[in-house]
Design a protein around this motif. Structure first.
Motif, PDB file in Angstrom:
ATOM      1  N   ALA A 180     -25.767   5.894   1.136  1.00 29.58           N
ATOM      2  CA  ALA A 180     -24.877   5.938   2.206  1.00 29.58           C
ATOM      3  C   ALA A 180     -24.896   4.727   3.288  1.00 29.58           C
TER       4      ALA A 180
ATOM      5  N   LEU B 264     -25.812   9.784   9.096  1.00 28.15           N
ATOM      6  CA  LEU B 264     -25.944  10.399   7.837  1.00 28.15           C
ATOM      7  C   LEU B 264     -26.844  11.749   8.464  1.00 28.15           C
TER       8      LEU B 264
ATOM      9  N   PHE C  29     -26.720  15.792   1.867  1.00 23.80           N
ATOM     10  CA  PHE C  29     -26.453  14.306   2.371  1.00 23.80           C
ATOM     11  C   PHE C  29     -24.756  14.004   2.680  1.00 23.80           C
TER      12      PHE C  29
ATOM     13  N   THR D 183     -29.822   7.978   0.125  1.00 24.60           N
ATOM     14  CA  THR D 183     -29.640   7.338   1.379  1.00 24.60           C
ATOM     15  C   THR D 183     -29.333   5.819   1.661  1.00 24.60           C
TER      16      THR D 183
ATOM     17  N   VAL E 175     -29.186   9.222  12.124  1.00 26.31           N
ATOM     18  CA  VAL E 175     -29.614  10.179  10.945  1.00 26.31           C
ATOM     19  C   VAL E 175     -29.905  11.634  11.773  1.00 26.31           C
TER      20      VAL E 175
ATOM     21  N   ASP F  19     -22.442  11.369   4.478  1.00 27.42           N
ATOM     22  CA  ASP F  19     -22.285  10.346   5.347  1.00 27.42           C
ATOM     23  C   ASP F  19     -20.757  10.233   5.913  1.00 27.42           C
TER      24      ASP F  19
ATOM     25  N   THR G  80     -20.288  13.432   0.543  1.00 27.16           N
ATOM     26  CA  THR G  80     -21.116  14.306   0.561  1.00 27.16           C
ATOM     27  C   THR G  80     -21.908  14.696  -0.962  1.00 27.16           C
TER      28      THR G  80
END
Length: 294
Positions: A186, A196, A223, A183, A157, A225, A283
């Motif tokens: 992801a 991530l 966010f 999360t 991350v 990934d 995203t």
């Protein structure tokens, strides 16, 4: 039933003529050429194209109705599972450590514990209409939620937080659940591992930016990934309750995580969007109203 009938009616008319929702009117009339229909929701449409706005209203009705149902089910289910758990513990008292049934009962307890995750999401979903807000440090909430979601995952991350990030007035539990769900999504999209990237920036929005948000100050939270991506035909459904492209299993296939995020963000006067291409990652972009004065 009336709401669902209205939604189906309007959807069918889009396909026939490409119409646009202009707003909610106190006079409940839907016009279609020379024909007039009475409509309890007061939706007034004209021949134009703005399907996204209509989809937002349909989804909001759906989420509101499901939220009430989900909250009641979650609380009743928790109460029933507490009773089942109590009987299992009573049975364990009379069993010796070597008894063959002991491990089976302990396995049952483990399964019951896992149901708490589902009921927690259901309760968050149902409580999305009444956030208990307080001034919060969003980067700190993100880090805690992400760290918890990644504790057993082979995922790297990268936090990229702008200096002097604005504060936001949020329900910390609900927003943390939202970050945790994204999360987790992801992690499931990167079964072979990956990275991530999470960023936050201050942004000022206006009506020209095409988002269903009021003008003002917002935190833009991203966010991104490196996962398998979402099929194009599924992008418009990812925030629908119980929609999922994942296989069924002990932790997968429920399809509530992103619906919870959508509901929570909207009830915080925020928004969430998604961009994705298969094989290139996904995203999620979140907008939360910010407090510039703090």
């Amino acid at each position: 039933m009336m709401i669902m009938f209205i939604c189906q009616l309007l959807k069918s008319r889009w396909k026939q003529g490409g119409k646009r929702l202009l707003g909610i009117d106190k006079i409940p009339v839907v016009r279609d050429g020379e024909r007039t229909h009475m409509c309890d929701e007061g939706l007034y449409i004209k021949n134009n194209s703005n399907r996204e706005r209509m989809e937002e209203i349909i989804r909001a009705h759906k989420l509101e109705s499901l939220g009430v149902l989900a909250g009641g089910i979650a609380h009743d289910f928790n109460n029933l599972m507490a009773i089942v758990m109590g009987y299992i513990y009573l049975a364990l008292i009379d069993l010796s450590p070597e008894h063959a049934s002991r491990q089976l009962l302990l396995g049952a307890i483990s399964s019951i514990e896992q149901t708490k995750d589902l009921t927690s999401r259901l309760i968050t979903f149902s409580q999305g209409g009444a956030p208990h807000r307080k001034i919060s440090n969003i980067p700190e909430i993100i880090q805690k939620a992400v760290s918890h979601a990644l504790k057993s995952a082979d995922i790297g991350v990268d936090f990229d937080f702008t200096d002097d990030i604005w504060s936001a007035e949020v329900d910390e539990y609900q927003i943390r659940q939202c970050f945790h769900n994204i999360t987790t999504n992801a992690v499931e999209a990167m079964p072979e591992g990956g990275k991530l990237t999470i960023s936050t920036v201050n942004t000022l929005l206006n009506d020209d930016q095409g988002l269903d948000l009021k003008e003002g100050a917002y935190l833009k939270i991203t966010f991104a990934d490196e996962g398998i991506g979402i099929p194009e035909e599924s992008l418009g459904k990812v925030f629908d309750p119980y929609f999922t492209t994942k296989e069924m299993g002990s932790h997968k296939g429920v399809g509530l995580g992103l619906a919870v995020c959508y509901s929570v963000l909207r009830k915080h006067d925020g928004y969430i969007t998604v961009e994705s291409q298969q094989g290139e990652g996904t995203t999620f972009i979140l907008y939360l109203p910010a407090r510039m004065d703090l």
